[in-house]
Design a protein around this motif. Structure first.
Motif, PDB file in Angstrom:
ATOM      1  N   THR A 162       0.859  -1.187   0.000  1.00 37.32           N
ATOM      2  CA  THR A 162       0.000   0.000   0.000  1.00 37.32           C
ATOM      3  C   THR A 162       0.890   1.230   0.000  1.00 37.32           C
ATOM      4  O   THR A 162       1.948   1.227   0.623  1.00 37.32           O
ATOM      5  CB  THR A 162      -0.850  -0.009   1.286  1.00 37.32           C
ATOM      6  OG1 THR A 162      -1.448  -1.288   1.420  1.00 37.32           O
ATOM      7  CG2 THR A 162      -1.940   1.033   1.239  1.00 37.32           C
ATOM      8  N   ALA A 163       0.476   2.271  -0.694  1.00 41.85           N
ATOM      9  CA  ALA A 163       1.269   3.505  -0.708  1.00 41.85           C
ATOM     10  C   ALA A 163       0.346   4.714  -0.638  1.00 41.85           C
ATOM     11  O   ALA A 163      -0.822   4.637  -1.011  1.00 41.85           O
ATOM     12  CB  ALA A 163       2.113   3.573  -1.981  1.00 41.85           C
ATOM     13  N   ALA A 164       0.882   5.805  -0.140  1.00 34.05           N
ATOM     14  CA  ALA A 164       0.157   7.076  -0.126  1.00 34.05           C
ATOM     15  C   ALA A 164       0.881   8.033  -1.064  1.00 34.05           C
ATOM     16  O   ALA A 164       2.115   8.061  -1.090  1.00 34.05           O
ATOM     17  CB  ALA A 164       0.115   7.645   1.279  1.00 34.05           C
ATOM     18  N   TYR A 217       1.392  11.997  -2.085  1.00 35.46           N
ATOM     19  CA  TYR A 217       1.236  13.345  -1.531  1.00 35.46           C
ATOM     20  C   TYR A 217       1.618  14.380  -2.590  1.00 35.46           C
ATOM     21  O   TYR A 217       2.535  14.156  -3.383  1.00 35.46           O
ATOM     22  CB  TYR A 217       2.164  13.524  -0.321  1.00 35.46           C
ATOM     23  CG  TYR A 217       2.014  12.468   0.747  1.00 35.46           C
ATOM     24  CD1 TYR A 217       0.876  12.432   1.550  1.00 35.46           C
ATOM     25  CD2 TYR A 217       3.015  11.518   0.960  1.00 35.46           C
ATOM     26  CE1 TYR A 217       0.744  11.478   2.543  1.00 35.46           C
ATOM     27  CE2 TYR A 217       2.887  10.558   1.960  1.00 35.46           C
ATOM     28  CZ  TYR A 217       1.750  10.545   2.747  1.00 35.46           C
ATOM     29  OH  TYR A 217       1.618   9.601   3.733  1.00 35.46           O
ATOM     30  N   THR A 273      -6.444  -0.819  -6.434  1.00 27.62           N
ATOM     31  CA  THR A 273      -7.479   0.069  -5.904  1.00 27.62           C
ATOM     32  C   THR A 273      -6.848   1.427  -5.619  1.00 27.62           C
ATOM     33  O   THR A 273      -5.738   1.508  -5.091  1.00 27.62           O
ATOM     34  CB  THR A 273      -8.052  -0.498  -4.577  1.00 27.62           C
ATOM     35  OG1 THR A 273      -8.323  -1.893  -4.756  1.00 27.62           O
ATOM     36  CG2 THR A 273      -9.332   0.210  -4.179  1.00 27.62           C
ATOM     37  N   HIS A 293      -4.535  12.010   1.531  1.00 25.96           N
ATOM     38  CA  HIS A 293      -3.616  11.311   0.642  1.00 25.96           C
ATOM     39  C   HIS A 293      -4.393  10.531  -0.394  1.00 25.96           C
ATOM     40  O   HIS A 293      -5.547  10.186  -0.179  1.00 25.96           O
ATOM     41  CB  HIS A 293      -2.682  10.370   1.418  1.00 25.96           C
ATOM     42  CG  HIS A 293      -3.400   9.398   2.312  1.00 25.96           C
ATOM     43  ND1 HIS A 293      -3.769   9.712   3.608  1.00 25.96           N
ATOM     44  CD2 HIS A 293      -3.837   8.133   2.105  1.00 25.96           C
ATOM     45  CE1 HIS A 293      -4.394   8.680   4.150  1.00 25.96           C
ATOM     46  NE2 HIS A 293      -4.456   7.705   3.265  1.00 25.96           N
ATOM     47  N   MET A 350      -4.550   7.035  -1.883  1.00 26.88           N
ATOM     48  CA  MET A 350      -4.051   5.746  -1.405  1.00 26.88           C
ATOM     49  C   MET A 350      -4.064   4.734  -2.537  1.00 26.88           C
ATOM     50  O   MET A 350      -5.080   4.555  -3.211  1.00 26.88           O
ATOM     51  CB  MET A 350      -4.932   5.281  -0.255  1.00 26.88           C
ATOM     52  CG  MET A 350      -4.516   3.986   0.340  1.00 26.88           C
ATOM     53  SD  MET A 350      -5.281   3.856   1.964  1.00 26.88           S
ATOM     54  CE  MET A 350      -5.868   2.186   1.862  1.00 26.88           C
ATOM     55  N   THR A 358      -3.659   0.859  -3.281  1.00 25.96           N
ATOM     56  CA  THR A 358      -3.690  -0.433  -2.610  1.00 25.96           C
ATOM     57  C   THR A 358      -3.450  -1.535  -3.631  1.00 25.96           C
ATOM     58  O   THR A 358      -4.057  -1.531  -4.702  1.00 25.96           O
ATOM     59  CB  THR A 358      -5.054  -0.643  -1.935  1.00 25.96           C
ATOM     60  OG1 THR A 358      -5.339   0.492  -1.136  1.00 25.96           O
ATOM     61  CG2 THR A 358      -5.047  -1.867  -1.048  1.00 25.96           C
ATOM     62  N   HIS A 384       0.198  -2.536   6.122  1.00 29.60           N
ATOM     63  CA  HIS A 384      -0.565  -2.002   4.986  1.00 29.60           C
ATOM     64  C   HIS A 384      -0.971  -0.548   5.214  1.00 29.60           C
ATOM     65  O   HIS A 384      -1.704   0.021   4.415  1.00 29.60           O
ATOM     66  CB  HIS A 384      -1.824  -2.841   4.730  1.00 29.60           C
ATOM     67  CG  HIS A 384      -1.546  -4.145   4.050  1.00 29.60           C
ATOM     68  ND1 HIS A 384      -0.908  -5.182   4.684  1.00 29.60           N
ATOM     69  CD2 HIS A 384      -1.805  -4.585   2.794  1.00 29.60           C
ATOM     70  CE1 HIS A 384      -0.801  -6.198   3.841  1.00 29.60           C
ATOM     71  NE2 HIS A 384      -1.340  -5.857   2.697  1.00 29.60           N
ATOM     72  N   PRO A 435      -0.935   3.121   4.950  1.00 21.59           N
ATOM     73  CA  PRO A 435      -0.309   3.906   3.885  1.00 21.59           C
ATOM     74  C   PRO A 435       0.318   5.211   4.354  1.00 21.59           C
ATOM     75  O   PRO A 435       1.252   5.700   3.740  1.00 21.59           O
ATOM     76  CB  PRO A 435      -1.488   4.206   2.948  1.00 21.59           C
ATOM     77  CG  PRO A 435      -2.673   4.225   3.854  1.00 21.59           C
ATOM     78  CD  PRO A 435      -2.390   3.237   4.970  1.00 21.59           C
TER      79      PRO A 435
END
Ligand SMILES: [Cu+2]
Lengths: 136, 191
Positions: free
Chosen positions: A35-37, A39, A62, A99, A101, A103, B67, B69
């Protein structure tokens, strides 16, 4: 003439020009599947307010807009479906706040890479955010 | 008769000194620190991490999930920066990430995650029963948000970093946005 052409306000008011822009986009290195955010700073140079309504990216299974919130002693995330972007103003997507996100990343994000996220607005405008991948 | 302003300030200083000007100044400082609740989880080498065995070191704990984020990576990245600010003194500080999402985070996953931020960081997880016990002992909740069948759910988790001092007492809680320099300066005072 040259000076006038370089003026941002004149350029923003030109018909067909997008008053929405993003800068300083970044995300962290991450493994495939993680998972990453994302910005960034979103700026509306136009004189009309807009609403950010949708986010998408080819990088993840997602993609959604979230805001992190402290509720009492707990940290939680809430989905955001519409985010107002006032006229002549900026909205910050930043750690511990809003953010985008991602997924289920479809590939590992490696330092130095750049990823793209597409934003869709109530006005029908779209904007591609480019985010550089940084070490955490 | 109005109290002269200067003497008020002097009084405030005296009170501060009585409370220990040498102690941590930022975060939520616990007034009468008591022994931290127990925490024990198996480590990858077949041993176990016991909080009670860490006496002599300052221990930072964060209860999160891999998980996560936004908040967990922000906290761990700030820890890594604070650790670098401590220089050689960092050898007496343990940075420990504990997963409260055992369904997705195996001990391997939790440890690999923590090590991405600093190779000295410890990442722990364990069977659900062990994590439930920690939640009970530490008095916090942690629960999935959204559809857990989808594998992309979030987990509500404690906001704060918990800091345990060299005597094993729970001393300070820091909210996730703490200024890294403030955190490092407080940790130095605990060493
Ligand atoms: Cu999120």
């Amino acid at each position: 003439m040259t000076l006038l052409a370089a003026c941002g306000r004149v350029a923003a008011d030109a018909p067909g020009d997008n008053p929405l822009a993003s800068h300083a986009g970044w995300t962290r290195t991450a493994d495939s599947g993680a998972t990453a955010a994302v910005y960034f700073m979103l700026t509306n140079r136009g004189s009309v307010a807009d609403t950010l309504k949708g986010v998408s990216s080819a990088e993840a299974n997602t993609v959604g807009m979230h805001v992190s919130m402290q509720q009492g002693r707990m940290m939680q995330m809430a989905p955001v479906t519409a985010l107002p972007v006032p006229a002549e103003d900026s909205v910050a997507f930043q750690p511990l706040g809003a953010h985008v996100m991602l997924t289920g990343l479809r590939r590992p994000l490696v330092e130095g890479d750049t990823i793209a996220v597409k934003l869709e607005f109530g006005s029908g405008r779209t904007l591609e955010v480019r985010a550089g991948v940084r070490r955490p | 008769m109005p109290v002269p302003r200067l003497s008020l300030i002097a009084f405030a200083c005296a009170a501060l000194m009585a409370a220990g000007c040498d102690g941590p100044q930022h975060g939520a400082v616990i007034e009468r620190p008591a022994a931290a609740p127990p925490l024990e989880l198996q480590t990858l080498d077949g041993g176990s991490f016991r909080l009670a065995d860490q006496a002599g070191d300052v221990v930072l704990l964060y209860f999160g999930y891999t998980h996560c984020p936004d908040v967990c990576p922000t906290v761990l990245a700030d820890w890594a920066r604070a650790r670098r600010l401590l220089g050689a003194k960092a050898a007496d500080v343990k940075f420990v990430f504990v997963s409260v999402d055992p369904a997705r985070d195996s001990p391997e996953v939790a440890h690999a995650y923590a090590m991405q931020f600093d190779s000295s960081f410890v990442g722990l997880s364990g069977p659900e029963a062990a994590i439930d016990r920690i939640k009970r002992d530490w008095g916090f909740a942690a629960f999935p948000e959204g559809d857990t069948r989808a594998n992309d759910y979030g987990v509500a988790h404690p906001a704060s970093t918990y800091v345990v001092d060299r005597q094993g007492r729970l001393r300070v809680l820091y909210h996730p946005g703490v200024i890294v320099e403030d955190l490092a300066s407080d940790l130095r005072k605990l060493l």
